[in-house]
Design an enzyme around this catalytic site. Structure first.
Site, PDB file in Angstrom:
ATOM      1  N   THR A  13      68.753  64.005  17.664  1.00 43.46           N
ATOM      2  CA  THR A  13      68.620  65.558  17.757  1.00 43.46           C
ATOM      3  C   THR A  13      70.005  65.924  18.416  1.00 43.46           C
ATOM      4  O   THR A  13      70.586  65.120  19.325  1.00 43.46           O
ATOM      5  CB  THR A  13      67.536  65.987  18.581  1.00 43.46           C
ATOM      6  OG1 THR A  13      67.632  65.403  19.996  1.00 43.46           O
ATOM      7  CG2 THR A  13      66.166  65.768  18.238  1.00 43.46           C
ATOM      8  N   GLY A  14      70.644  67.291  18.041  1.00 43.25           N
ATOM      9  CA  GLY A  14      71.918  67.585  18.455  1.00 43.25           C
ATOM     10  C   GLY A  14      73.061  66.470  17.860  1.00 43.25           C
ATOM     11  O   GLY A  14      73.972  66.301  18.584  1.00 43.25           O
ATOM     12  N   GLY A  15      72.794  66.454  16.851  1.00 41.15           N
ATOM     13  CA  GLY A  15      73.649  65.188  15.958  1.00 41.15           C
ATOM     14  C   GLY A  15      74.815  65.767  15.284  1.00 41.15           C
ATOM     15  O   GLY A  15      75.399  64.969  14.372  1.00 41.15           O
ATOM     16  N   GLY A  18      80.030  66.161  18.972  1.00 39.93           N
ATOM     17  CA  GLY A  18      80.129  65.393  20.218  1.00 39.93           C
ATOM     18  C   GLY A  18      79.388  63.984  20.050  1.00 39.93           C
ATOM     19  O   GLY A  18      79.588  63.118  19.075  1.00 39.93           O
ATOM     20  N   ILE A  19      78.692  63.853  21.265  1.00 39.68           N
ATOM     21  CA  ILE A  19      77.902  62.332  21.347  1.00 39.68           C
ATOM     22  C   ILE A  19      77.016  62.225  20.334  1.00 39.68           C
ATOM     23  O   ILE A  19      76.789  60.978  19.674  1.00 39.68           O
ATOM     24  CB  ILE A  19      77.246  62.340  22.827  1.00 39.68           C
ATOM     25  CG1 ILE A  19      78.386  62.342  23.814  1.00 39.68           C
ATOM     26  CG2 ILE A  19      76.470  61.174  22.816  1.00 39.68           C
ATOM     27  CD1 ILE A  19      77.743  62.434  25.174  1.00 39.68           C
ATOM     28  N   GLY A  20      76.119  63.282  19.941  1.00 40.87           N
ATOM     29  CA  GLY A  20      75.164  63.094  18.872  1.00 40.87           C
ATOM     30  C   GLY A  20      75.846  62.609  17.583  1.00 40.87           C
ATOM     31  O   GLY A  20      75.359  61.731  16.783  1.00 40.87           O
ATOM     32  N   SER A 139      72.398  62.763  32.151  1.00 40.56           N
ATOM     33  CA  SER A 139      73.614  62.858  32.718  1.00 40.56           C
ATOM     34  C   SER A 139      74.006  62.579  34.115  1.00 40.56           C
ATOM     35  O   SER A 139      72.814  62.484  34.902  1.00 40.56           O
ATOM     36  CB  SER A 139      74.020  64.364  32.674  1.00 40.56           C
ATOM     37  OG  SER A 139      75.415  64.665  33.452  1.00 40.56           O
ATOM     38  N   TYR A 152      71.433  72.731  35.317  1.00 39.31           N
ATOM     39  CA  TYR A 152      71.577  71.809  34.453  1.00 39.31           C
ATOM     40  C   TYR A 152      71.470  70.417  34.895  1.00 39.31           C
ATOM     41  O   TYR A 152      70.744  69.375  34.581  1.00 39.31           O
ATOM     42  CB  TYR A 152      73.179  71.608  34.246  1.00 39.31           C
ATOM     43  CG  TYR A 152      73.701  70.661  33.249  1.00 39.31           C
ATOM     44  CD1 TYR A 152      73.233  70.212  31.918  1.00 39.31           C
ATOM     45  CD2 TYR A 152      74.816  69.752  33.751  1.00 39.31           C
ATOM     46  CE1 TYR A 152      73.522  69.250  31.086  1.00 39.31           C
ATOM     47  CE2 TYR A 152      75.375  68.727  32.940  1.00 39.31           C
ATOM     48  CZ  TYR A 152      74.604  68.741  31.801  1.00 39.31           C
ATOM     49  OH  TYR A 152      75.190  67.386  30.816  1.00 39.31           O
TER      50      TYR A 152
END
Length: 252
Positions: A13-15, A18-20, A139, A152
């Site tokens: 998810t969130g792919g 960035g990191i995803g 994080s 956050y």
């Protein structure tokens, strides 16, 4: 070339950025049969698929919406896939000021970062293979007290807590659950979430030279390699942990 994910199916998810996106690239490089990537922007997803190739399936999906998660599950089922590795990576990083934070700001952070992670895993749980792996993106802020990041930070502390609880909840299925906690990483979140200017990003990179023992801000692929390690058989006896990937920042 290593093939530690040979013929496996991964969901990130969130792919789309960035990191995803880096995780998706790395999984395919390690032999994954198919990667499912999600995000809220069709444009970003289309660009990601162009980069990743035909083994990538992009699905417009907001992790804060159960209907979207149900659609993701249906898409995976329609291809007859079961999931070897689930990377619950989607999240936002936005500043908030104590004293002026609105209910909407609170809801946005917790809906995406906490509710989204919880219901991503719960919804896809029936598709997770026995002995599969779940990696949650937390994080370093979960263990820090940085100013104007209380929402956050608290949301990522909840994500880290999920890894502990779910490692126990899913033990009968031998599903491992671990949290990955990146430090400073050069992703679009700096501009799009934290609203840092180009000058502020340069200042952060200069600050990292002094405060991070390794002396620099990480690139997404450096975080992705740690995520793939946690999901792979190389980490077969690692469960419920938080792997901090921050160049040593939180250790000094």
């Amino acid at each position: 070339m290593s093939t530690k994910f040979s013929n496996q199916v991964a969901v990130i998810t969130g792919g789309s950025t960035g990191i995803g996106l880096a995780i998706a690239k790395a999984a395919l490089a390690e032999g994954a049969k198919r990667v499912y990537i999600t995000g809220r922007s069709a444009k970003s997803l289309d660009a990601a698929v162009t980069t990743l190739g035909t083994a990538a399936v992009a699905i417009v999906s907001d992790v804060a919406q159960q209907a979207d998660l149900n659609k993701l599950k249906s898409e995976i089922e329609s291809r007859g896939d079961q999931v070897d590795a689930l990377f619950a990576n989607a999240g936002i990083a936005e500043t908030n000021e104590l004293g002026t934070t609105s209910e909407d700001e609170f809801a946005k952070s917790f809906d995406i970062n906490v509710k989204g992670v919880f219901f991503t895993v719960q919804t896809l749980l029936p598709l997770l293979k026995e002995g599969s792996s779940v990696v949650l993106t937390a994080s370093i802020v979960a263990n820090k007290g940085m100013p104007n990041l209380s929402l956050y930070s608290a949301s990522k502390a909840a994500v880290r807590s999920f890894a502990r609880s779910w490692a126990n909840d899913l033990k009968t299925h031998k599903i491992r659950v671990n949290a990955l906690s990146p430090g400073y990483t050069r992703t679009p979140i700096m501009e799009n979430g934290l609203k840092l200017s180009a000058e502020q990003i340069v200042a952060l990179q200069e600050q990292a030279k002094e405060t991070v023992p390794l002396g620099y801000v990480a690139q997404p692929d450096e975080i992705a390699s740690a995520a793939l390690f946690l999901a792979s058989s190389e980490a077969s006896y690692i469960n419920g942990v938080e792997l901090t990937v921050d160049g040593g920042l939180t250790q000094i």
